[in-house]
Design a protein around this motif. Structure first.
Motif, PDB file in Angstrom:
ATOM      1  N   GLY A 153     -33.635  39.291   1.850  1.00  0.00           N
ATOM      2  CA  GLY A 153     -32.594  38.994   1.355  1.00  0.00           C
ATOM      3  C   GLY A 153     -32.690  39.053  -0.440  1.00  0.00           C
ATOM      4  N   VAL A 154     -33.857  38.672  -0.815  1.00  0.00           N
ATOM      5  CA  VAL A 154     -34.269  38.624  -2.268  1.00  0.00           C
ATOM      6  C   VAL A 154     -34.195  39.923  -2.823  1.00  0.00           C
ATOM      7  N   ILE A 155     -34.926  40.931  -2.074  1.00  0.00           N
ATOM      8  CA  ILE A 155     -34.773  42.441  -2.388  1.00  0.00           C
ATOM      9  C   ILE A 155     -33.345  43.158  -2.437  1.00  0.00           C
ATOM     10  N   MET A 156     -32.638  42.611  -1.404  1.00  0.00           N
ATOM     11  CA  MET A 156     -31.319  43.327  -1.293  1.00  0.00           C
ATOM     12  C   MET A 156     -30.385  42.661  -1.965  1.00  0.00           C
ATOM     13  N   GLY A 157     -30.662  41.505  -2.675  1.00  0.00           N
ATOM     14  CA  GLY A 157     -29.612  40.507  -3.607  1.00  0.00           C
ATOM     15  C   GLY A 157     -28.532  40.002  -2.613  1.00  0.00           C
ATOM     16  N   CYS A 158     -28.911  39.402  -1.310  1.00  0.00           N
ATOM     17  CA  CYS A 158     -27.890  38.886  -0.566  1.00  0.00           C
ATOM     18  C   CYS A 158     -28.756  37.774   0.204  1.00  0.00           C
ATOM     19  N   LYS A 159     -27.828  36.998   1.067  1.00  0.00           N
ATOM     20  CA  LYS A 159     -28.102  35.954   1.919  1.00  0.00           C
ATOM     21  C   LYS A 159     -29.010  36.402   2.889  1.00  0.00           C
ATOM     22  N   GLU A 160     -29.939  35.265   3.395  1.00  0.00           N
ATOM     23  CA  GLU A 160     -30.595  35.700   4.712  1.00  0.00           C
ATOM     24  C   GLU A 160     -29.758  36.026   5.988  1.00  0.00           C
ATOM     25  N   ALA A 161     -28.703  35.309   5.826  1.00  0.00           N
ATOM     26  CA  ALA A 161     -27.709  35.428   7.073  1.00  0.00           C
ATOM     27  C   ALA A 161     -27.092  37.011   7.086  1.00  0.00           C
ATOM     28  N   THR A 162     -26.705  37.269   5.856  1.00  0.00           N
ATOM     29  CA  THR A 162     -26.314  38.760   5.467  1.00  0.00           C
ATOM     30  C   THR A 162     -27.130  39.681   6.187  1.00  0.00           C
ATOM     31  N   VAL A 163     -28.371  39.438   5.818  1.00  0.00           N
ATOM     32  CA  VAL A 163     -29.684  40.402   6.410  1.00  0.00           C
ATOM     33  C   VAL A 163     -29.733  40.465   7.767  1.00  0.00           C
ATOM     34  N   SER A 164     -29.631  39.184   8.542  1.00  0.00           N
ATOM     35  CA  SER A 164     -29.609  39.201   9.863  1.00  0.00           C
ATOM     36  C   SER A 164     -28.279  39.990  10.567  1.00  0.00           C
ATOM     37  N   TRP A 165     -27.249  39.693   9.666  1.00  0.00           N
ATOM     38  CA  TRP A 165     -25.965  40.431  10.227  1.00  0.00           C
ATOM     39  C   TRP A 165     -26.240  42.115  10.216  1.00  0.00           C
ATOM     40  N   HIS A 166     -26.805  42.317   9.047  1.00  0.00           N
ATOM     41  CA  HIS A 166     -26.973  44.005   9.020  1.00  0.00           C
ATOM     42  C   HIS A 166     -28.147  44.517  10.064  1.00  0.00           C
ATOM     43  N   ILE A 167     -29.062  43.414  10.509  1.00  0.00           N
ATOM     44  CA  ILE A 167     -29.881  44.069  11.481  1.00  0.00           C
ATOM     45  C   ILE A 167     -29.269  44.254  12.693  1.00  0.00           C
ATOM     46  N   HIS A 168     -28.462  43.054  12.798  1.00  0.00           N
ATOM     47  CA  HIS A 168     -27.644  43.082  13.983  1.00  0.00           C
ATOM     48  C   HIS A 168     -26.735  44.474  14.331  1.00  0.00           C
ATOM     49  N   GLU A 169     -25.971  44.730  13.135  1.00  0.00           N
ATOM     50  CA  GLU A 169     -25.126  46.003  13.318  1.00  0.00           C
ATOM     51  C   GLU A 169     -25.918  47.206  13.361  1.00  0.00           C
ATOM     52  N   ALA A 170     -27.064  47.266  12.395  1.00  0.00           N
ATOM     53  CA  ALA A 170     -27.998  48.218  12.668  1.00  0.00           C
ATOM     54  C   ALA A 170     -28.315  48.684  14.139  1.00  0.00           C
TER      55      ALA A 170
END
Length: 180
Positions: free
Chosen positions: A155-172
Motif C-alpha cells: 500500500g505504501v508503494i502503491m499509494g493506497c490503503k492496505e484494504a485497497t491492495v487486498s481488493w486488487h489481489i482479490h480482483e487479480a
C-alpha cells in the motif's frame, strides 16, 4: 592507531543530502548501492531483461534531477520503488503510443527473478498472465507475491490503503482464473 573495526557504511540519508548538495561521489555511491534493487524491480515488471536494463539506466539518470524531491516520509527504497514503477509504465506507454506493442510479454526474466517454488513452464505462463493484468492488479500481485511484501507495505508503494491492495489481489485472482 587502527582499532581493527571496519567503518560503518554511510547511511542513505547522508548520501542523499550530500548528493542533493552536489556531491557527485555521494550520488555515485547511492546509485551503485541501489542499482541491483532498481534492476530487479524493473525486471519483474517488464519481463524482459533488455527492457529492465533500459529502465534501470533511465531511473539512474533521472535520479540526478529528482533526488531533491525525496522528502524522507517513507523509506528511500519505497520511494525508489515508485520511481522505478513509474519508469516502467512510462516505457510501456511510449511503446503503446508508437504502435510498437510487439510481444513484450514473451520473454520472462531469468528464473532467479521468479518464485522458486513454481515449475518453470507454469511460472512463465503465470507471470506472462500477471503482466497482462490491469495496472493496479498487476502491481499488487507483483509486490505481494514476487517481492514478498505485506499488504501494508504494498500500500505504501502503491499509494493506497492496505484494504485497497487486498481488493486488487482479490480482483487479480478472479481475472487470472479467466486468463489461465
Amino acid at each position: 592507531m587502527n582499532s581493527g573495526v571496519l567503518d560503518a557504511p554511510v547511511p542513505d540519508e547522508t548520501l542523499i543530502a550530500r548528493a542533493v548538495g552536489g556531491d557527485r561521489h555521494a550520488f555515485g555511491e547511492l546509485v551503485e548501492r541501489h542499482y541491483n534493487f532498481i534492476f530487479r524491480t524493473a525486471c519483474k515488471w517488464c519481463g524482459k531483461v533488455s527492457d529492465a536494463e533500459d529502465v534501470a539506466q533511465d531511473v539512474c539518470i533521472k535520479l540526478a534531477s529528482i533526488l531533491n524531491s525525496f522528502d524522507g516520509r517513507s523509506a528511500f527504497t519505497s520511494w525508489l520503488y515508485r520511481v522505478t514503477l513509474n519508469a516502467v509504465r512510462d516505457m510501456q506507454r511510449a511503446r503503446s503510443r508508437r504502435g510498437r506493442n510487439a510481444d513484450r510479454y514473451a520473454e520472462v526474466a531469468p528464473d532467479e527473478y521468479l518464485p522458486e517454488q513454481e515449475d518453470a513452464a507454469t511460472s512463465k505462463e503465470l507471470w506472462t498472465a500477471v503482466r497482462k493484468l490491469p495496472e493496479q492488479q498487476r502491481d499488487a500481485v507483483l509486490l505481494i507475491y514476487a517481492e514478498g511484501m505485506s499488504h501494508a507495505e504494498a500500500g505504501v508503494i502503491m499509494g493506497c490503503k492496505e484494504a485497497t491492495v487486498s481488493w486488487h489481489i482479490h480482483e487479480a485472482k478472479k481475472t487470472l482464473r479467466g486468463l489461465l
